[in-house]
Motif scaffolding. Structure first.
Motif, short mmCIF file in Angstrom:
data_model
loop_
_atom_site.label_atom_id
_atom_site.label_comp_id
_atom_site.label_asym_id
_atom_site.label_seq_id
_atom_site.Cartn_x
_atom_site.Cartn_y
_atom_site.Cartn_z
N LEU A 70 40.05 45.32 35.42
CA LEU A 70 41.41 45.62 35.85
C LEU A 70 42.38 45.24 34.73
CD1 LEU A 70 41.47 44.43 39.59
CD2 LEU A 70 41.17 46.75 38.69
N ASP A 119 42.32 50.58 36.45
CA ASP A 119 40.93 50.15 36.63
C ASP A 119 40.07 50.85 35.59
OD1 ASP A 119 38.41 49.41 37.41
OD2 ASP A 119 38.68 49.89 39.53
N PHE A 144 47.81 38.36 42.32
CA PHE A 144 47.39 39.74 42.53
C PHE A 144 46.53 39.83 43.78
CE2 PHE A 144 44.08 43.06 41.58
CZ PHE A 144 44.89 44.14 41.93
N GLU A 172 44.22 42.06 45.52
CA GLU A 172 43.47 43.26 45.18
C GLU A 172 43.32 44.21 46.36
OE1 GLU A 172 39.37 44.39 42.74
OE2 GLU A 172 39.83 42.31 43.26
N ASN A 176 46.52 46.09 46.42
CA ASN A 176 47.06 46.55 45.14
C ASN A 176 48.54 46.17 45.00
OD1 ASN A 176 44.85 47.57 43.85
ND2 ASN A 176 45.15 49.67 44.56
#
Length: 342
Positions: A62, A89, A133, A135, A138
Motif C-alpha cells: 500500500l 495498492d 489508516f 484499511e 479505506n
C-alpha cells in the motif's frame, strides 16, 4: 569625505549582494541541464495533477501519497484545492490512486501536507498530523496534532514508533520572508529534532536546508538530505535517540526526499537538477526531474546511478522516488506522478 565614505560603503554592499546572488545561483544549480534517462515501462498516474510531494510504501504494497502541496514562491496547478492523502495498492494488476477520506473534525480546508511517513503499530502553525489508516474502510482517522517550539518549519519526518519520530526543520524561521532571507544569507540554521510524548530535543544541526529524512532497514542509521548543500548525511542512531554524524555524500543535484528499499537498503532519491526553475516557473522551460539510486552508502565509494532523468517534458520537479517489488513511483512538488515497471 563623507560622500566618499558613503560611496565606498555602497560599493561594498553591492559587492556583497552580488556575491550572495552568485552563491545562491550555485546552490540552486541554476545553469545545470540534464540528459534524458528514460525507463521503458512508465505511465503518468491518473488523478494526480498538482503534485505528489512525498510517497511512503508499506510492506504489504500500500503506497500513500501526500498531494497538493502549496509553498510560497512555488508554482501551483491547483491553488484553490486543499491537500490530501492518496493510496495505491501496488499488488493490484492495474494499480490506481484513490483519495482517502479523513475523519470528521479535521480541518481539511487548510490541509497542506509536506512529507509523509508510516509506522506499523500492531496495537494501534507548523504541525505534524498523526493519522491511523483504517484499511477496512479505506479511510484515515485523525488521532493527534503535534505542535512544539522546536518544530517551527517541519519538512519531513521518519517514524520510529507510535508518536515517536525524527523530523527535519528546513529553516529556523516559520515566516516565509524570513525563510527566504535565511536561505539567501546561507545561515545553516536547519536541524533534526527527535520527538516523543516524553521528550523533544535537537539531535543534529548545522544544515543548510535539512529536507528528506529516512532510516536504514536495521534501524541503526538516519539519512538526511541537505537540499541546498547537495548532500546526504549519514547519522548513527544511539539508544538515547541522539545522532552523531558518520559521513557525508556529496552530489551534483538538489536532493529532496529519501526512500529506502527495505530488501537491499538502497536509497532512492527524488532530485532537482536545476532548482532555480522551481521558483521561476516557465512552462516553456519547466523544471527537470532526476532520480538517483545510491547503493552501499556506508562503503568508502558508494555507487550512485541515475535511474531516470527528464527535462520536464514528461515530469516536472521530481521530489521523491519509492520502490516496491519491481515497481517505481516518482512524485513531484506540484506536477504529476509517474508509475514505472522496473
Amino acid at each position: 569625505m563623507g560622500r566618499l565614505v558613503a560611496v565606498g560603503l555602497l560599493g561594498i554592499a553591492l559587492a556583497l549582494l552580488g556575491e550572495r546572488l552568485l552563491a545562491l545561483r550555485n546552490r540552486l544549480k541554476a545553469s545545470r541541464e540534464v540528459e534524458s534517462v528514460d525507463l521503458p515501462h512508465c505511465h503518468l498516474i491518473k488523478g494526480i495533477e498538482a503534485g505528489s510531494e512525498d510517497i511512503d510504501i508499506l510492506p504489504n504494497g500500500l503506497a500513500f501519497f501526500s498531494v497538493g502541496l502549496k509553498f510560497p514562491g512555488l508554482h501551483s496547478f491547483a491553488p484553490d484545492k486543499p491537500g490530501g492523502i492518496l493510496m495505491m495498492d501496488l499488488k493490484e494488476e492495474k494499480p490506481r490512486a484513490r483519495e482517502l477520506r479523513i475523519s470528521r473534525g479535521f480541518d481539511l480546508a487548510s490541509f497542506n501536507p509536506h512529507g509523509i511517513s508510516t509506522f506499523i503499530d500492531n496495537e494501534f502553525k507548523n504541525t505534524v498530523e498523526i493519522f491511523k489508516f483504517e484499511e477496512a474502510e479505506n479511510s484515515l482517522l485523525h488521532l493527534k496534532t503535534v505542535k512544539h517550539e522546536l518544530l517551527p518549519s517541519v519538512n519531513d519526518i521518519t517514524a520510529v514508533g507510535p508518536a515517536h519520530f525524527y523530523a527535519t526543520n528546513d529553516h529556523y524561521f516559520s515566516d516565509p520572508f524570513l525563510k527566504y532571507l535565511e536561505t539567501y544569507l546561507n545561515l545553516h540554521w536547519a536541524n533534526v529534532v527527535y520527538y516523543s510524548p516524553n521528550e523533544v530535543k535537537v539531535v543534529a544541526e548545522g544544515f543548510d536546508s535539512a529536507n528528506g529524512i529516512n532510516i536504514s532497514p536495521d534501524d541503526k542509521y538516519i539519512y538526511v538530505a541537505d537540499i541546498l548543500a547537495h548532500e546526504i548525511h549519514v547519522l548513527e542512531k544511539h539508544t538515547n535517540m541522539n545522532l552523531t554524524q558518520l559521513k557525508v555524500l556529496e552530489l551534483d543535484t538538489l536532493v529532496d526526499n529519501l526512500s529506502i528499499d527495505p530488501s537491499s537498503g538502497d536509497i532512492w532519491v527524488g532530485c532537482h537538477p536545476n532548482g532555480q526553475k522551481l521558483f521561476v516557473y516557465d512552462p516553456n522551460n519547466p523544471p527537470s526531474s532526476e532520480v538517483l539510486r545510491i547503493q552501499n552508502i556506508l562503503s568508502e565509494k558508494p555507487t550512485v546511478t541515475t535511474v531516470y532523468a527528464n527535462n520536464g517534458s514528461v515530469l516536472q520537479g521530481s521530489s521523491v522516488a519509492s520502490v516496491y517489488d519491481g515497481k517505481l513511483l516518482i512524485g513531484t512538488l506540484y506536477h504529476r506522478a509517474l508509475y514505472c515497471e522496473l
